[in-house]
Design a protein around this motif. Structure first.
Motif, PDB file in Angstrom:
ATOM      1  N   ASP A   1      16.559   4.483 -24.197  1.00  0.00           N
ATOM      2  CA  ASP A   1      15.405   4.125 -25.015  1.00  0.00           C
ATOM      3  C   ASP A   1      15.812   3.215 -26.171  1.00  0.00           C
ATOM      4  O   ASP A   1      15.131   2.234 -26.482  1.00  0.00           O
ATOM      5  CB  ASP A   1      14.735   5.389 -25.552  1.00  0.00           C
ATOM      6  N   ARG A   2      16.959   3.526 -26.810  1.00  0.00           N
ATOM      7  CA  ARG A   2      17.423   2.707 -27.933  1.00  0.00           C
ATOM      8  C   ARG A   2      17.750   1.277 -27.498  1.00  0.00           C
ATOM      9  O   ARG A   2      17.648   0.340 -28.281  1.00  0.00           O
ATOM     10  CB  ARG A   2      18.674   3.332 -28.575  1.00  0.00           C
ATOM     11  N   LEU A   3      18.153   1.113 -26.250  1.00  0.00           N
ATOM     12  CA  LEU A   3      18.548  -0.201 -25.750  1.00  0.00           C
ATOM     13  C   LEU A   3      17.432  -0.915 -24.993  1.00  0.00           C
ATOM     14  O   LEU A   3      17.641  -1.999 -24.457  1.00  0.00           O
ATOM     15  CB  LEU A   3      19.776  -0.056 -24.834  1.00  0.00           C
ATOM     16  N   THR A   4      16.241  -0.298 -24.953  1.00  0.00           N
ATOM     17  CA  THR A   4      15.107  -0.860 -24.218  1.00  0.00           C
ATOM     18  C   THR A   4      13.987  -1.182 -25.196  1.00  0.00           C
ATOM     19  O   THR A   4      13.623  -0.353 -26.029  1.00  0.00           O
ATOM     20  CB  THR A   4      14.589   0.155 -23.164  1.00  0.00           C
ATOM     21  N   GLU A   5      13.435  -2.375 -25.089  1.00  0.00           N
ATOM     22  CA  GLU A   5      12.398  -2.796 -26.035  1.00  0.00           C
ATOM     23  C   GLU A   5      11.163  -1.917 -25.935  1.00  0.00           C
ATOM     24  O   GLU A   5      10.547  -1.575 -26.944  1.00  0.00           O
ATOM     25  CB  GLU A   5      12.042  -4.268 -25.801  1.00  0.00           C
ATOM     26  N   GLU A   6      10.770  -1.534 -24.735  1.00  0.00           N
ATOM     27  CA  GLU A   6       9.602  -0.672 -24.548  1.00  0.00           C
ATOM     28  C   GLU A   6       9.977   0.781 -24.809  1.00  0.00           C
ATOM     29  O   GLU A   6      11.034   1.250 -24.392  1.00  0.00           O
ATOM     30  CB  GLU A   6       9.066  -0.802 -23.124  1.00  0.00           C
ATOM     31  N   ASP A   7       9.092   1.520 -25.510  1.00  0.00           N
ATOM     32  CA  ASP A   7       9.307   2.954 -25.684  1.00  0.00           C
ATOM     33  C   ASP A   7       9.245   3.641 -24.326  1.00  0.00           C
ATOM     34  O   ASP A   7       8.231   3.552 -23.627  1.00  0.00           O
ATOM     35  CB  ASP A   7       8.214   3.564 -26.572  1.00  0.00           C
ATOM     36  N   LEU A   8      10.304   4.356 -23.967  1.00  0.00           N
ATOM     37  CA  LEU A   8      10.286   5.059 -22.684  1.00  0.00           C
ATOM     38  C   LEU A   8       9.261   6.183 -22.675  1.00  0.00           C
ATOM     39  O   LEU A   8       8.745   6.561 -21.621  1.00  0.00           O
ATOM     40  CB  LEU A   8      11.669   5.625 -22.373  1.00  0.00           C
ATOM     41  N   THR A   9       8.964   6.744 -23.859  1.00  0.00           N
ATOM     42  CA  THR A   9       8.024   7.865 -23.933  1.00  0.00           C
ATOM     43  C   THR A   9       6.593   7.419 -24.173  1.00  0.00           C
ATOM     44  O   THR A   9       5.671   8.230 -24.062  1.00  0.00           O
ATOM     45  CB  THR A   9       8.412   8.816 -25.073  1.00  0.00           C
TER      46      THR A   9
END
Length: 364
Positions: A267-275
């Motif tokens: 999640d920290r490395l992905t622009e979109e919120d995984l949640t």
């Protein structure tokens, strides 16, 4: 003294005696209760749980909480009154003492084991998360541990990179034992290694080990349980991460946070919120292939998660039946076997398509 008064006094004295006995009588049980939950996307004790140096990271509005269980200490002995209270309480679990602490295991050994498992879970989480995001994470077979008073002591050291055994190239840890056991006890085995310090420096610099190796000869001994040749080492894997990832979480041990650490890092490395901003908690071990394993204390962890505000709980499939028997109101238990399952569940949650979730069911 009137008979009624005597009877009342006798009853009171008996009750006092029973209470005293309940306090004084020790029983061979331990107690588990809900522990703290920590958002892997947030801070803990003023520091980020997950920090990355050398790569862009993104903020998240949601929660990916890892969960814990409080347990009575190895040297604590419950009394009968405490055990009865625990049996009757909905937020306590009383289990045989040896379930948590096997015989002949010291407090120091328990603490050391928990710390080792926690460290290993962090490393596996980093590796599987980065690989899932497409990063290259080279690996190398190394000496993971050296048994005290074994033939390998002082010859091989934890962290030594094992390049070959008797001239045969080593590509994975299982080969090491296979090559050693081709010998008879008392015969020599030649290890081609890169010493730990050089190997660590090379791995941190991108994973390329120097071509020059050291030749280390170890005379095998006979295994105590059979006639196999052994040298007294455990082989494992070391990984070269493309950038620095640090996980800071004090006073937590064991391997059960692996899944949530992996998801938090992704999640920290992905622009979109995984949640998608939702409150998700969970538990589960994870290996470097992304397989999620079962944990202990599941009924206590789901209570802790719901009390913290979680609406969804990622649950290892082997824990599902037990968890479903004790699920708190308002909490959806989502069954997962792999990191991919967990990512698919998060996609459904953030998209509002929760009908697609695979929910835990009781065994019946």
């Amino acid at each position: 003294m009137p008979r009624r008064t005597a009877t009342l006094l006798t009853s009171v004295l008996l009750l006092i005696g029973m209470l005293c006995a309940g306090v004084l009588i020790q029983v061979p049980y331990a107690e588990m209760s809900p522990g703290p939950t920590v958002n892997t996307l947030g801070d803990h004790d003023g520091e980020p749980v997950l920090s990355v140096d050398g790569e862009e990271t993104y903020e998240s509005s949601g929660h990916l909480n890892m969960t814990t269980v409080r347990v009575t200490g190895i040297n604590y002995r419950m009394n009968l009154l405490e055990a009865v209270h625990g049996w009757l309480a909905d937020d306590r679990a009383v289990v045989p003492h040896e379930t948590l602490y096997p015989e002949n295991v010291s407090a120091d050994q328990v603490e050391e084991r928990n710390a080792e498992e926690f460290t290993q879970s962090q490393e596996s989480a980093k590796v599987v998360a980065l690989r899932a995001l497409g990063y290259e994470v080279p690996e190398q077979t190394v000496v993971a541990a050296v048994v005290e008073d074994s033939p390998a002591q002082d010859a091989l050291h934890a962290g030594d990179a094992i390049i070959a055994v008797d001239g045969t190239e080593v590509t994975e840890p299982g080969q090491v034992a296979e090559l050693v056991t081709e010998h008879e006890p008392g015969e020599d085995v030649v290890f081609s290694v890169v010493p730990a310090e050089q190997a660590q420096e090379a791995m941190n610099g991108g994973g390329e080990l120097p071509e020059e190796t050291s030749e280390v000869t170890v005379t095998t001994a006979e295994a105590p349980d059979d006639q196999r040749a052994i040298v007294g080492i455990q082989a494992g894997l070391a990984f070269s991460l493309p950038f620095e990832v640090d996980i800071k979480l004090a006073d937590v041990g064991g391997p059960s946070a692996g899944l949530m650490f992996a998801l938090g890092l992704m999640d920290r490395l992905t622009e979109e919120d995984l949640t998608g901003g939702e409150f998700v908690a969970g538990t589960g071990t994870i290996d470097d292939q992304g397989v999620v394993g079962p944990i202990g204390g599941i009924s206590m962890k789901i209570i802790a998660a719901r009390e913290a505000g979680a609406e969804y709980f990622l649950t290892p499939s082997e824990n599902c039946a037990t968890a479903a028997e004790h699920v708190p109101d308002g909490l959806t238990l989502v069954e997962v076997d792999t990191l991919d399952d967990a990512l698919a569940a998060l996609e459904s949650i953030r998209g509002g398509d929760t009908d697609r979730l695979t929910e835990c069911e009781t065994a019946g």
